[in-house]
Scaffold this motif. Structure first.
Motif, PDB file in Angstrom:
ATOM      1  N   SER A  10      -3.880   1.243   4.869  1.00  0.00           N
ATOM      2  CA  SER A  10      -2.965   0.209   4.380  1.00  0.00           C
ATOM      3  C   SER A  10      -3.130  -0.028   2.879  1.00  0.00           C
ATOM      4  N   ILE A  11      -4.302   0.198   2.357  1.00  0.00           N
ATOM      5  CA  ILE A  11      -4.543   0.026   0.920  1.00  0.00           C
ATOM      6  C   ILE A  11      -4.082   1.242   0.131  1.00  0.00           C
ATOM      7  N   THR A  12      -4.398   2.448   0.631  1.00  0.00           N
ATOM      8  CA  THR A  12      -4.149   3.664  -0.139  1.00  0.00           C
ATOM      9  C   THR A  12      -2.867   4.388   0.247  1.00  0.00           C
ATOM     10  N   GLY A  13      -2.409   4.201   1.477  1.00  0.00           N
ATOM     11  CA  GLY A  13      -1.246   4.951   1.947  1.00  0.00           C
ATOM     12  C   GLY A  13      -1.579   6.401   2.259  1.00  0.00           C
ATOM     13  N   ASP A  14      -2.854   6.712   2.415  1.00  0.00           N
ATOM     14  CA  ASP A  14      -3.302   8.078   2.675  1.00  0.00           C
ATOM     15  C   ASP A  14      -2.880   8.511   4.083  1.00  0.00           C
ATOM     16  N   VAL A  15      -2.073   9.537   4.170  1.00  0.00           N
ATOM     17  CA  VAL A  15      -1.551  10.011   5.449  1.00  0.00           C
ATOM     18  C   VAL A  15      -2.687  10.502   6.345  1.00  0.00           C
ATOM     19  N   ASN A  16      -3.674  11.142   5.783  1.00  0.00           N
ATOM     20  CA  ASN A  16      -4.794  11.637   6.584  1.00  0.00           C
ATOM     21  C   ASN A  16      -5.547  10.490   7.253  1.00  0.00           C
ATOM     22  N   ALA A  17      -5.680   9.368   6.559  1.00  0.00           N
ATOM     23  CA  ALA A  17      -6.328   8.206   7.152  1.00  0.00           C
ATOM     24  C   ALA A  17      -5.506   7.686   8.329  1.00  0.00           C
ATOM     25  N   TYR A  18      -4.196   7.693   8.188  1.00  0.00           N
ATOM     26  CA  TYR A  18      -3.325   7.263   9.284  1.00  0.00           C
ATOM     27  C   TYR A  18      -3.449   8.200  10.481  1.00  0.00           C
ATOM     28  N   LEU A  19      -3.455   9.492  10.221  1.00  0.00           N
ATOM     29  CA  LEU A  19      -3.585  10.456  11.320  1.00  0.00           C
ATOM     30  C   LEU A  19      -4.928  10.306  12.029  1.00  0.00           C
ATOM     31  N   LEU A  20      -5.984  10.047  11.273  1.00  0.00           N
ATOM     32  CA  LEU A  20      -7.291   9.810  11.870  1.00  0.00           C
ATOM     33  C   LEU A  20      -7.255   8.545  12.726  1.00  0.00           C
ATOM     34  N   TYR A  21      -6.609   7.497  12.211  1.00  0.00           N
ATOM     35  CA  TYR A  21      -6.478   6.256  12.972  1.00  0.00           C
ATOM     36  C   TYR A  21      -5.741   6.502  14.285  1.00  0.00           C
ATOM     37  N   LYS A  22      -4.627   7.225  14.225  1.00  0.00           N
ATOM     38  CA  LYS A  22      -3.856   7.500  15.432  1.00  0.00           C
ATOM     39  C   LYS A  22      -4.672   8.327  16.423  1.00  0.00           C
ATOM     40  N   GLU A  23      -5.435   9.274  15.933  1.00  0.00           N
ATOM     41  CA  GLU A  23      -6.273  10.098  16.800  1.00  0.00           C
ATOM     42  C   GLU A  23      -7.339   9.240  17.480  1.00  0.00           C
ATOM     43  N   MET A  24      -7.941   8.344  16.721  1.00  0.00           N
ATOM     44  CA  MET A  24      -8.969   7.473  17.278  1.00  0.00           C
ATOM     45  C   MET A  24      -8.367   6.510  18.289  1.00  0.00           C
ATOM     46  N   THR A  25      -7.166   6.027  18.034  1.00  0.00           N
ATOM     47  CA  THR A  25      -6.491   5.127  18.958  1.00  0.00           C
ATOM     48  C   THR A  25      -6.152   5.859  20.252  1.00  0.00           C
ATOM     49  N   ALA A  26      -5.672   7.079  20.146  1.00  0.00           N
ATOM     50  CA  ALA A  26      -5.330   7.867  21.332  1.00  0.00           C
ATOM     51  C   ALA A  26      -6.584   8.166  22.150  1.00  0.00           C
ATOM     52  N   ASP A  27      -7.695   8.451  21.487  1.00  0.00           N
ATOM     53  CA  ASP A  27      -8.946   8.712  22.188  1.00  0.00           C
ATOM     54  C   ASP A  27      -9.393   7.478  22.949  1.00  0.00           C
TER      55      ASP A  27
END
Length: 47
Positions: A10-27
């Motif tokens: 949310s601070i940086t807008g880094d797409v990789n951070a978002y993808l990591l978040y989504k992966e962790m949420t799915a797990d």
């Protein structure tokens, strides 16, 4: 860790951070039923 990756995204807008978040949420969603089965069997769930 999920909160950190979301805050970082949310601070940086880094797409990789978002993808990591989504992966962790799915797990996390996949692990919940396993934890319920272990608890029903009387096993202690750690974490």
């Amino acid at each position: 860790m999920r909160d950190f990756t979301w805050n970082y995204f949310s601070i940086t807008g880094d797409v990789n951070a978002y993808l990591l978040y989504k992966e962790m949420t799915a797990d996390g969603e996949q692990e919940e039923p396993q934890e319920e089965i272990l608890e029903a069997a009387g096993a202690e769930v750690i974490g």
